[in-house]
Design a protein around this motif. Structure first.
Motif, mmCIF file in Angstrom:
data_model
loop_
_atom_site.group_PDB
_atom_site.id
_atom_site.type_symbol
_atom_site.label_atom_id
_atom_site.label_comp_id
_atom_site.label_asym_id
_atom_site.label_seq_id
_atom_site.Cartn_x
_atom_site.Cartn_y
_atom_site.Cartn_z
ATOM 1 N N ASP A 203 123.068 47.047 5.162
ATOM 2 C CA ASP A 203 122.386 45.821 4.461
ATOM 3 C C ASP A 203 120.901 45.829 4.015
ATOM 4 O O ASP A 203 120.802 45.218 3.016
ATOM 5 C CB ASP A 203 122.775 44.604 5.458
ATOM 6 C CG ASP A 203 124.301 44.512 5.710
ATOM 7 O OD1 ASP A 203 124.970 44.917 5.020
ATOM 8 O OD2 ASP A 203 124.544 43.550 6.409
ATOM 9 N N LEU A 204 120.290 46.408 4.870
ATOM 10 C CA LEU A 204 118.840 46.241 4.489
ATOM 11 C C LEU A 204 118.390 46.850 3.116
ATOM 12 O O LEU A 204 117.330 46.507 2.325
ATOM 13 C CB LEU A 204 117.817 47.054 5.868
ATOM 14 C CG LEU A 204 116.394 47.112 5.502
ATOM 15 C CD1 LEU A 204 115.706 45.405 5.470
ATOM 16 C CD2 LEU A 204 115.530 47.842 6.482
ATOM 17 N N ALA A 205 118.998 47.847 2.623
ATOM 18 C CA ALA A 205 119.067 48.632 1.472
ATOM 19 C C ALA A 205 118.978 47.414 0.283
ATOM 20 O O ALA A 205 118.244 47.411 -0.798
ATOM 21 C CB ALA A 205 119.980 49.504 1.180
ATOM 22 N N THR A 237 111.458 49.821 10.926
ATOM 23 C CA THR A 237 112.790 49.963 10.318
ATOM 24 C C THR A 237 112.909 50.717 9.027
ATOM 25 O O THR A 237 113.693 51.645 9.065
ATOM 26 C CB THR A 237 113.797 48.601 10.442
ATOM 27 O OG1 THR A 237 113.551 48.138 11.666
ATOM 28 C CG2 THR A 237 115.002 48.893 10.148
ATOM 29 N N VAL A 238 112.166 50.024 8.145
ATOM 30 C CA VAL A 238 112.020 50.660 6.802
ATOM 31 C C VAL A 238 111.560 52.294 6.850
ATOM 32 O O VAL A 238 111.842 52.885 6.052
ATOM 33 C CB VAL A 238 111.100 50.007 5.646
ATOM 34 C CG1 VAL A 238 111.105 50.276 4.469
ATOM 35 C CG2 VAL A 238 111.912 48.404 5.967
ATOM 36 N N ASP A 239 110.413 52.300 7.633
ATOM 37 C CA ASP A 239 109.802 53.757 7.759
ATOM 38 C C ASP A 239 110.913 54.670 8.303
ATOM 39 O O ASP A 239 111.135 55.805 7.879
ATOM 40 C CB ASP A 239 108.735 53.637 8.826
ATOM 41 C CG ASP A 239 107.991 55.058 8.889
ATOM 42 O OD1 ASP A 239 107.620 55.562 7.983
ATOM 43 O OD2 ASP A 239 108.029 55.637 10.150
ATOM 44 N N ALA A 240 111.816 54.205 9.307
ATOM 45 C CA ALA A 240 112.860 55.203 9.723
ATOM 46 C C ALA A 240 113.972 55.343 8.770
ATOM 47 O O ALA A 240 114.552 56.545 8.458
ATOM 48 C CB ALA A 240 113.608 54.486 11.065
ATOM 49 N N MET A 241 114.142 54.585 7.725
ATOM 50 C CA MET A 241 114.868 54.354 6.762
ATOM 51 C C MET A 241 114.557 55.563 5.733
ATOM 52 O O MET A 241 115.202 56.029 4.809
ATOM 53 C CB MET A 241 115.063 53.229 5.950
ATOM 54 C CG MET A 241 116.368 52.975 5.255
ATOM 55 S SD MET A 241 116.443 51.363 4.488
ATOM 56 C CE MET A 241 117.934 51.445 3.709
ATOM 57 N N THR A 242 113.304 55.880 5.691
ATOM 58 C CA THR A 242 112.907 56.710 4.486
ATOM 59 C C THR A 242 113.064 58.174 4.867
ATOM 60 O O THR A 242 112.875 59.245 3.995
ATOM 61 C CB THR A 242 111.142 56.702 4.492
ATOM 62 O OG1 THR A 242 110.517 56.922 5.809
ATOM 63 C CG2 THR A 242 110.765 55.291 4.305
ATOM 64 N N ILE A 247 124.468 55.514 9.657
ATOM 65 C CA ILE A 247 125.180 54.099 9.719
ATOM 66 C C ILE A 247 126.314 53.988 10.899
ATOM 67 O O ILE A 247 126.986 54.956 11.114
ATOM 68 C CB ILE A 247 125.918 53.809 8.411
ATOM 69 C CG1 ILE A 247 125.033 53.674 7.293
ATOM 70 C CG2 ILE A 247 126.256 52.047 8.646
ATOM 71 C CD1 ILE A 247 123.729 52.800 7.443
ATOM 72 N N GLY A 248 125.925 52.858 11.791
ATOM 73 C CA GLY A 248 126.900 52.894 13.059
ATOM 74 C C GLY A 248 128.207 52.780 12.665
ATOM 75 O O GLY A 248 128.638 52.518 11.669
ATOM 76 N N LYS A 256 121.789 56.748 2.367
ATOM 77 C CA LYS A 256 121.580 57.361 1.120
ATOM 78 C C LYS A 256 120.492 56.413 0.515
ATOM 79 O O LYS A 256 120.121 56.889 -0.605
ATOM 80 C CB LYS A 256 122.607 57.738 0.562
ATOM 81 C CG LYS A 256 123.502 58.466 1.120
ATOM 82 C CD LYS A 256 124.761 58.787 0.008
ATOM 83 C CE LYS A 256 125.904 59.581 0.490
ATOM 84 N NZ LYS A 256 126.974 59.790 -0.469
ATOM 85 N N ASN A 257 119.537 55.609 1.041
ATOM 86 C CA ASN A 257 118.850 54.807 0.571
ATOM 87 C C ASN A 257 117.360 55.296 0.834
ATOM 88 O O ASN A 257 116.565 54.173 0.833
ATOM 89 C CB ASN A 257 119.074 53.236 0.766
ATOM 90 C CG ASN A 257 120.368 52.832 0.251
ATOM 91 O OD1 ASN A 257 120.583 52.722 -1.163
ATOM 92 N ND2 ASN A 257 121.221 52.689 1.071
ATOM 93 N N GLN A 258 117.018 56.242 1.169
ATOM 94 C CA GLN A 258 115.742 56.695 1.429
ATOM 95 C C GLN A 258 114.703 56.583 0.154
ATOM 96 O O GLN A 258 113.411 55.871 0.439
ATOM 97 C CB GLN A 258 115.571 58.349 1.644
ATOM 98 C CG GLN A 258 116.120 58.635 3.004
ATOM 99 C CD GLN A 258 117.626 58.931 2.924
ATOM 100 O OE1 GLN A 258 118.187 58.555 1.917
ATOM 101 N NE2 GLN A 258 118.241 59.359 4.064
#
Length: 762
Positions: A203-205, A237-242, A247-248, A256-258
């Protein structure tokens, strides 16, 4: 005639109670709903024209004809409370709304029942005949005719606020606006073998993508005079997303939202270079819940210090700026003495509260400066409640957003007009997670305030905290009884903090056995901090689910290091080796552990000394224990792993050992029996040797078979035990002896002397 004319009237009266309530209300000056969706400029100057745009909706039952839109400059408002009580859409009140401004109206085509039509009306400021500086009511009305009232009258009106600065202001009010960047919890404690983080969802994406809430918050703020207030958990969290993330779920996909995450961080990094950054403790802990419910759990407070330290490091690492970490922000700015104590215990010397919590009781005729010393070298930063709550509610509707903007401007001007010659510093802290529409409304208000250049000037939070406090302002921290019940009901329960404590203790026991403890300390440590976040206010189900998921995953990892169940063993000797196998299904190795065996009957079975354990990841290893048996029988043996500090680790493993070992006494008996057998063998050997010697002596009396006592060669025959079996004259002694033949012994009839050492029965 009167009788007949009265009949329709009576019929009409009888029908009125059956008419819908909404139909009955849509009459008079409430027939048309006038929606004001924008007003530009929001704070006009003398040379401007005020343009109001919006929508007209016919709520009546008949078509409106001969209609036009007009503007009304109403009376000025006095005091901040008058702004609170000003209703935007009551019916037309001539004494309040004033007459319609002449010469400026917009004609409107016929408006059928239920029909809507947009409008836009401009009026030069000079024609509004504004007087002294102040806040004026500005009304927009629709006048027209209906079938029931075939004459022109006001059929609908709506009002907004018109801030007006006539000439230069005295001392401008210093305004600090906090711009929060906070989100919900997205990361879990889980990682895979490659340390890939696992997200609860993706959802953060949507929040980071163009048009998303967080993307809009950054894009709007970069050119605004605001102070960023950031939860470092969002940055982490966003940094980990890069990078690579998952997804759990049972079959959770790879994220896929790097690109979206990288762009958002890049935009934020540029924005903060020209703004002050305040970092909340990591994961934005609920200070009030800790103070009210966690105080009975000793470890609850221990998380605040590490959360503050982690906050500074996270912001510096991700954004490359050094944040302020000495500000605490309890939920809704509500405080009491216990909350202040908790907040300041972690090094936050500035507690952001709100004026509806730390209320002024001195009867000041003006709004005092936000900063207040509260003792112990600590300050309360008292934000203005009215301004802070202006942008709450559904602002996706243009009319609501427009009114909020005008109300904000009006309140700020009213504050300045309270004491135009006194320099004051005002702080605004909006809701923690504004929606995109709320953020747009806030940004619009700040831009309009900036463009007007009239009565405020921006100030960052650090300088606001240093502002000279008003000596007459209240500094007394409210008691716990004053804390709002509505907020207290939303707090985390004490049981939640006990679960946090239990999980932390389990993590401490688990980390000490790992060869690379940092692989689990970081994800689990931050997850435990998230368990105490303000996010869980009003969401006990979500909070409980998250806590259980963290503990469940930790338990699952801990159980991957265990003893393999051993079957019962049998020992048939005085000493033996018992192997016990340790299984490590973790990715990394385990060490600093001890494996200890305990016998239920140590007098019967001694299981030896404990052993140090070290097992590589993904392997099992057997450890051999040298045991000693002292008596026959069964004994239960318990195997248990221990951490370096002596705490049991995992479940014990129990198996049975059947001891059949022979005791020392029995060994002596057996040894004696063996000795007797040996002596018997020696005796037999000597007997045979003597017999062989005797046989040789008999043969020396005459070799000729005809020479002897038995010339016939018959010998004694069967009676004598000697004789021939054939004509060849061969004796039995000439035949080879078979192993199975009976052993010869000395006959009782022999008169030869006995051999040396040999016992002969007579």
């Amino acid at each position: 005639m009167a009788l007949f004319t009265g009949t329709p009237l009576l019929a009409g009266l009888l029908l009125v109670p059956h008419a819908p309530a909404a139909q009955a209300a849509a009459t008079g000056s409430g027939t048309v709903e006038v929606s004001i969706e924008s007003m530009t400029p929001a704070a006009p100057t003398k040379s401007d024209s005020v343009t109001v745009s919006g929508t007209l909706t016919n709520e009546g039952s008949s078509t409106i004809t001969h209609a036009h839109v007009g503007m009304h400059r109403g009376s000025s408002l006095s005091g901040r409370s008058s702004l609170d009580n000003a209703s935007p859409s009551t019916g037309y009140v001539p004494g309040v709304d004033g007459p319609e401004v002449k010469g400026h109206k917009e004609k409107v085509d016929n408006l059928a029942p239920g029909g809507s039509r947009s409008f836009s009306l401009s009026v030069p400021v000079k024609d509004l005949h504004l007087g002294d500086s102040g806040v004026y009511r500005l009304g927009v009305s629709l006048s027209g005719r209906t079938q029931a009232a075939p004459f022109e009258r006001v059929l609908g009106i709506n009002r907004t606020f018109l801030p007006w600065q006539n000439g230069a202001a005295g001392k401008k009010t210093q305004l600090t606006y906090l711009w929060p960047l906070i989100s919900t919890t997205h990361l879990t404690a889980e990682t895979d073998a490659a340390q890939t983080p696992v997200f609860r969802n993706d959802d953060l994406a949507a929040e980071l993508a163009p048009g998303g809430r967080l993307q809009q918050m950054v894009a709007l703020a970069k050119n605004l005079p605001v102070t960023f207030v950031i939860d470092p958990d969002l940055l982490a969290t966003v940094d980990a997303m890069t990078r690579t993330y998952k997804i759990g779920g049972p079959d959770g996909p790879v994220g896929k939202n790097q690109a979206v995450a990288k762009q958002w961080l890049n935009d934020l990094e540029k924005a903060v270079k020209t703004h002050e950054v305040i970092a909340l403790p990591f994961a934005d802990p609920d200070l009030a819940s800790i103070a009210h419910r966690g105080k009975s759990v000793p470890s609850a407070l221990s998380h605040l210090g590490p959360a503050t330290e982690l906050a500074a490091g996270t912001v510096d690492t991700v954004l490359g700026v050094t944040p302020r970490t000495d500000f605490a922000w309890p939920v809704d700015g509500a405080i009491d003495s216990s909350i202040v104590d908790v907040a300041t215990s972690a090094g936050a010397h500035n507690v952001i509260t709100r004026s509806d919590s730390l209320r002024d009781t001195g009867g000041l005729p003006y709004t005092p400066t936000a900063a207040r010393p509260i003792g112990g070298g600590n300050n309360a930063i008292v934000t203005d409640a009215r301004l802070s709550r202006t942008f709450e509610g559904d602002l996706s509707k243009a009319d609501n957003a427009s009114r909020a903007v005008q109300a904000f401007l009006a309140q700020t001007q009213m504050i300045n007009l309270q004491a135009p010659g006194r320099q004051r510093s005002i702080v605004v802290a909006p809701q923690r997670m504004p929606s995109a529409s709320q953020a747009h409304a806030m940004a619009t208000a700040l831009r309009e305030l900036q463009d007007s250049g009239g009565w405020t000037e921006p100030l960052n939070l650090t300088d606001a905290a240093k502002a000279k406090p008003d000596p007459a302002a209240t500094r007394q921290i409210p008691s716990g009884a004053a804390y709002p019940r509505s907020l207290r009901r939303e707090e985390l329960p004490t049981s939640a903090f006990r679960q946090v404590q239990s999980t932390q203790a389990a993590l401490d026991d688990y980390r000490v056995i790992l060869a690379q403890p940092e692989r689990v300390v970081t994800p689990f440590g931050t997850a435990i901090m998230r368990e105490m976040s303000t996010e869980w206010r009003g969401n006990p189900t979500g909070a409980g689910s998250f806590r259980h998921s963290v503990r469940g995953y930790l338990n699952g990892l801990a159980k991957k290091v265990h003893l393999i169940q051993k079957s019962d063993a049998t020992l048939s000797g005085r000493s033996a080796t018992i192997p016990v196998t340790v299984q490590n299904n973790l990715v990394q190795g385990v060490e600093h552990m001890t494996l200890r065996l305990t016998s239920s009957q140590p007098n019967r079975l001694d299981v030896g000394k404990s052993q140090q354990i070290k097992v590589d990841g993904g392997h099992s290893q057997s450890f051999k224990f040298d045991t000693t048996a002292n008596a026959n029988g069964r004994a239960w043996v318990t195997a248990q792993l221990y951490t370096e500090d002596g705490k049991p680790y995992g479940e014990p493993m129990t198996f049975q050992v059947n001891v059949t070992e022979i005791t020392a006494t029995v060994m002596l008996v057996i040894a004696g029996g063996v000795l007797l057998l040996v002596l018997a063998g020696v005796r037999i050997y000597l007997q045979r040797k003597r017999m062989a010697a005797a046989s040789s002596e008999d043969g020396s009396d005459g070799d000729d078979p005809d020479d002897g006592e038995d010339p016939d060669g018959a010998g004694d025959g069967p009676d004598g035990g000697e004789g021939t079996n054939g004509d060849d004259g061969g004796t039995d002694g000439d035949k080879p002896e078979q192993p199975s033949d009976p052993k010869p012994d000395t006959g009782s009839e022999s008169t030869d002397p006995s051999g040396s050492g040999e016992k002969v029965d007579r």
